[in-house]
Design a protein around this motif. Structure first.
Motif, PDB file in Angstrom:
ATOM      1  N   GLU A 276       0.824  -1.214   0.000  1.00 39.35           N
ATOM      2  CA  GLU A 276       0.000   0.000   0.000  1.00 39.35           C
ATOM      3  C   GLU A 276       0.859   1.266   0.000  1.00 39.35           C
ATOM      4  OE1 GLU A 276      -3.654   0.070   2.551  1.00 39.35           O
ATOM      5  OE2 GLU A 276      -2.700  -1.670   3.456  1.00 39.35           O
ATOM      6  N   THR A 278       0.832   5.265  -0.313  1.00 40.11           N
ATOM      7  CA  THR A 278      -0.140   6.348  -0.208  1.00 40.11           C
ATOM      8  C   THR A 278       0.572   7.684  -0.020  1.00 40.11           C
ATOM      9  OG1 THR A 278      -0.354   6.000   2.185  1.00 40.11           O
ATOM     10  CG2 THR A 278      -1.978   4.927   0.773  1.00 40.11           C
ATOM     11  N   GLY A 296      -4.211   6.266  -1.967  1.00 45.34           N
ATOM     12  CA  GLY A 296      -3.252   5.564  -2.817  1.00 45.34           C
ATOM     13  C   GLY A 296      -3.890   4.362  -3.477  1.00 45.34           C
TER      14      GLY A 296
END
Length: 446
Positions: A276, A278, A296
């Motif tokens: 992940e 972001t 994101g």
């Protein structure tokens, strides 16, 4: 509670007490007595065969506080006995204990331990993010959202945290959490969870800083899959003003599922990794304005290599309070991805969005009211054959009248509606509660 599960907490209390006995100035004890009458139109949270009942609860308890110069100890214990007017076979005791202790070794180094114990037959705690002290913090005892019925069980959570501050904004911590969930008459939902964690916040220059944290989860379920989970987060910060910062962040999560004892049984879940990246901003002035929002794209990669998936993600924890002369209005928003635990472990990845609003108003010196409403969206994309989606509406209102300095009357209404793809988990519930609370206006000092 097994002694091994709480030994860390009580060992620390023992050392704390004898190490600070010479500095003990007073002991504060506040007795509390609560008597409530509740009407519930769906006590088993059943989707169709609803059953209502009246519940009378008597709860004597106390709050004990022992302050020292650089340490403190607090315990809040509330046993209660509940009478069901129709389902009297459910009449029984409940127990709730919340205890905490801290020690400040220096002005910058603090150690804290907590112990939370709950014995109850209630279906669940109804609110995954319900923490009365801080709406952005999860409750000490993790709610069992998928639990239905009124089978009795107990849950115990022990936690410890060592925190050291160096410099203006620099922080280093390490922590450990242990949670046990056991049924009294059945072991179907028994859970044992241990989670060590550590983190650091470091300001490299006046405008540049980093944050990082790591935790590991080991969860054991005799009737389900065990879970080994790893979570790591790294954030680079660029400070624009004293309160406003931009950030770029990367989060990596690994979930490894495996059968508990029967090695021939195939795990219901598939191991996966979650990536992940972001970007976002933080805007934190004080306790009334705390905003941390990033967006994101996440990538979920399964161990088999099949079904790699991804999508847009918003990672947020934000709380804003507007205060007025006679009341306040608050708004809380949270969202993100996480690995499911407890009774939700078999559901795999959990994506959620949660929006709450609250208002408080003082009509007079003795009369006050409150109003709250919330919408919670939960998705479990790993569920087969189709992803599971839950939509929960929470709302309620209440009035409190301070009849005497030592007596308060409360009338509360709560409404919960869970709409889900799994029909047997959906339900609608209405609760009306009238409560009398007796407690002295100031604690007794010894």
């Amino acid at each position: 509670m097994k002694r091994i599960h709480v030994s860390l907490f009580y060992t620390f209390i023992f050392l704390l007490f004898f190490g600070n006995a010479a500095f003990c100035t007073q002991i504060n004890i506040t007795p509390v007595l609560e008597i409530s009458e509740e009407y519930n139109d769906n006590i088993f949270q059943d989707p169709s065969d609803t059953e209502d009942d009246f519940l009378t609860t008597i709860s004597p308890g106390f709050i004990l506080e022992i302050p020292w110069q650089t340490a403190g100890f607090t315990v809040n214990y509330s046993p209660s006995y509940v009478f069901y007017h129709q389902n009297d076979d459910l009449n029984d005791w409940r127990h709730s204990l919340n205890a905490s202790a801290y020690k400040e070794f220096t002005s910058k180094t603090r150690f804290e331990v907590t112990e939370d114990y709950l014995l109850t037959e209630e279906p669940d705690s109804r609110d995954r993010l319900a923490n009365p002290e801080d709406p952005l913090e999860s409750p000490a005892i993790t709610p069992d959202r998928l639990r239905r019925g009124r089978e009795k069980r107990w849950t115990n959570t022990s936690a410890a945290k060592l925190e050291h501050r160096f410099g203006i904004d620099n922080l280093l911590y390490t922590a450990f959490r242990h949670e046990i969930r056991k049924g009294i008459d059945t072991s179907e939902d028994d859970t044992y969870l241990s989670s060590p964690s550590a983190g650091v916040t470091y300001r490299i220059t006046q405008h540049v800083g980093i944050e990082s944290e790591f935790y590991y989860i080991n969860e054991n379920q005799p009737e389900g899959d065990d879970l080994d989970g790893w979570y790591g987060r790294m954030r680079g910060l660029w400070r624009l003003t004293r309160y406003l910062s931009l950030y770029a962040q990367y989060t990596h999560t690994i979930a490894d599922y495996h059968p508990h004892e029967d090695e021939t049984r195939i795990s219901a879940n598939e191991d996966f990794s979650l990536y992940e990246p972001t970007v976002g901003f933080t805007y934190n002035i004080d306790q009334d304005t705390r905003i941390d929002i990033g967006a994101g794209y996440y990538f979920q990669e399964f161990k088999s290599g099949d079904g790699d998936d991804g999508g847009f993600v918003v990672e947020a924890k934000a709380d804003k309070v507007w205060r007025y002369q006679r009341g306040l209005v608050g708004l809380t928003f949270s969202s993100g991805n996480e690995v499911s635990t407890g009774t939700e472990t078999e559901l795999g990845l959990h994506q959620y969005y949660d929006l709450r609003g609250r208002a408080e108003y003082n009509f007079s010196k003795n009369l006050s009211g409150n109003l709250f409403a919330g919408y919670q969206w939960d998705k479990y994309p790993d569920e087969k054959p189709e992803a599971r989606t839950d939509k929960t509406i929470l709302t309620g209102t209440g009035l409190t009248y301070q009849l005497y300095r030592w007596m308060a009357l409360q009338l509360n209404y709560e409404y919960t509606d869970l709409n889900t793809d799994v029909d047997e988990d959906a339900y609608t519930e209405n609760r009306v509660i009238f409560l009398i609370r007796l407690t002295p206006s100031s604690p007794y000092r010894l």
